[in-house]
Design a protein around this motif. Structure first.
Motif, PDB file in Angstrom:
ATOM      1  N   ARG A 219       0.831  -1.200   0.000  1.00 56.37           N
ATOM      2  CA  ARG A 219       0.000   0.000   0.000  1.00 56.37           C
ATOM      3  C   ARG A 219       0.875   1.264   0.000  1.00 56.37           C
ATOM      4  N   GLU A 220       1.944   1.239   0.818  1.00 53.16           N
ATOM      5  CA  GLU A 220       2.830   2.397   0.900  1.00 53.16           C
ATOM      6  C   GLU A 220       3.840   2.397  -0.246  1.00 53.16           C
ATOM      7  N   ARG A 221       4.330   1.219  -0.599  1.00 55.52           N
ATOM      8  CA  ARG A 221       5.363   1.144  -1.636  1.00 55.52           C
ATOM      9  C   ARG A 221       4.830   1.604  -2.992  1.00 55.52           C
ATOM     10  N   LEU A 222       3.575   1.259  -3.299  1.00 57.76           N
ATOM     11  CA  LEU A 222       3.003   1.597  -4.601  1.00 57.76           C
ATOM     12  C   LEU A 222       2.066   2.791  -4.556  1.00 57.76           C
ATOM     13  N   GLY A 223       1.709   3.238  -3.352  1.00 61.54           N
ATOM     14  CA  GLY A 223       0.782   4.354  -3.236  1.00 61.54           C
ATOM     15  C   GLY A 223      -0.616   3.999  -3.684  1.00 61.54           C
ATOM     16  N   ILE A 224      -1.031   2.752  -3.428  1.00 62.55           N
ATOM     17  CA  ILE A 224      -2.339   2.246  -3.855  1.00 62.55           C
ATOM     18  C   ILE A 224      -3.126   1.822  -2.621  1.00 62.55           C
ATOM     19  N   ALA A 225      -4.407   2.202  -2.565  1.00 63.13           N
ATOM     20  CA  ALA A 225      -5.244   1.826  -1.425  1.00 63.13           C
ATOM     21  C   ALA A 225      -6.333   0.819  -1.800  1.00 63.13           C
ATOM     22  N   HIS A 267      -4.474   2.434 -11.895  1.00 60.20           N
ATOM     23  CA  HIS A 267      -3.603   2.653 -10.740  1.00 60.20           C
ATOM     24  C   HIS A 267      -2.115   2.511 -11.043  1.00 60.20           C
TER      25      HIS A 267
END
Length: 333
Positions: A219-225, A267
């Motif tokens: 979630r943090e590494r790719l900036g995807i929620a 995304h």
């Protein structure tokens, strides 16, 4: 915090001589994990008001050794020394899979027979494995070295953790993780009060458990929620050797294949197949650079059916064929 603030338990540790800690510096070793081991020792001495540890440096030839950032550390001994050590940490980085130096491996085995506690940080566990000193132990290594390590030593008990303390083996994945390992070691050797004082001195407000993950959450590494998409990407990263079909990935996300493709485009800016291919090629590049596996073996380990197809795809991504990129093995000294 000053020394008088510490409430150290009365024990034999108060009169024990300072433990001698050795640092075997492999050329191109990683600086941060090395510092993250030695600095807590210095802090422990300072905050306890006693010489709990002293240290020496060892190199292959007794000469100064350069870290990966170019900083050179003057050494006190060369491999094979008869100096007494209580602990010896192998510090490595760069390409530890290609390190071949029989006298180093023999010396490490001699230290193990003498009862020295052996450690490895970042790529250091690779050197310990080369010396056959990790059989029967659980241990860890930096995630960058893990794919090559698994190819070389599939039967050893590699954990994807921050650090492992298993009897007389201390291993850390590298980076700042040795700070957490040294907290645990200091607590074991000299009590939690001193360990906490050292951690606070380095502004380490959160001490991580050894079993913690090495990498940031997706979630943090790719900036995807988007949870279903993250679930799919996680499965893809776990199945590089045997890629899962797009249909199965869609079922995992509980959406249609067309909708999953739209999620990837929205995304990540590319298709499912392009993402899988990038993962496989990145893994392949690690194996090309860090192992002596043949091009065909690397192709099969990364889900390609032929060496020729793999080489063409590799060249298209990185601008050169696998054979052209392969690093020469480190010469024996």
């Amino acid at each position: 915090m000053i020394a008088s603030d510490l409430r150290l338990p009365k024990s034999d540790n108060l009169t024990k001589p300072a433990a001698h800690v050795g640092f075997l510096l492999i050329p191109d070793f990683a600086m941060l994990p090395y510092v993250s081991v030695i600095e807590p020792l210095r802090a422990a001495n300072r905050l306890s008001g006693r010489a709990l540890y002293h240290w020496s440096h060892v190199s292959i030839d007794g000469e100064a050794t350069a870290a990966s950032n170019g900083v050179r550390i003057q050494t006190d001994y060369c491999v094979g020394t008869d100096a007494h050590f209580d602990y010896l940490f192998v510090c490595a980085g760069g390409n530890p899979a290609l390190f071949r130096h029989a006298p180093t491996f023999a010396w490490l085995r001699r230290l193990a027979r003498l009862g020295v506690t052996l450690g490895g940080v970042s790529g250091g566990p690779y050197i310990l494995a080369r010396a056959t000193l990790l059989t029967g132990y659980r241990f860890t290594i930096h995630w960058e070295h893990a794919p090559a390590f698994v190819e070389d030593y599939p039967d050893l008990d590699l954990r994807r953790s921050l650090y492992e303390i298993d009897r007389d083996r201390l291993t850390s994945s590298g980076g700042a993780a040795p700070l957490d390992m040294m907290h645990a070691l200091l607590a074991r050797e000299h009590g939690s009060a001193l360990a906490m004082a050292v951690s606070e001195w380095f502004l380490q407000t959160h001490v991580r458990e050894g079993t913690g993950p090495q990498r940031m959450p997706l979630r943090e590494r790719l900036g995807i929620a988007h949870a279903p998409l993250l679930r799919v990407i996680s499965r893809m990263e776990q199945t590089v050797e045997n890629p899962v079909s797009r249909e199965d990935l869609a079922r995992l996300a509980d959406v249609s294949l067309r909708h999953l493709e739209r999620l990837f485009r929205q995304h990540l800016g590319h298709s499912i197949g392009e993402h899988y291919l990038a993962l496989r090629l990145d893994r392949a590049r690690d194996l090309v650079r860090q192992t002596s596996l043949s091009v065909l073996e690397i192709a099969l380990a990364c889900g390609f059916t032929s060496a020729s197809h793999f080489s063409r795809t590799y060249r298209a991504r990185f601008g050169k064929a696998p054979r052209a990129e392969r690093l020469h093995e480190t010469p024996e000294r």
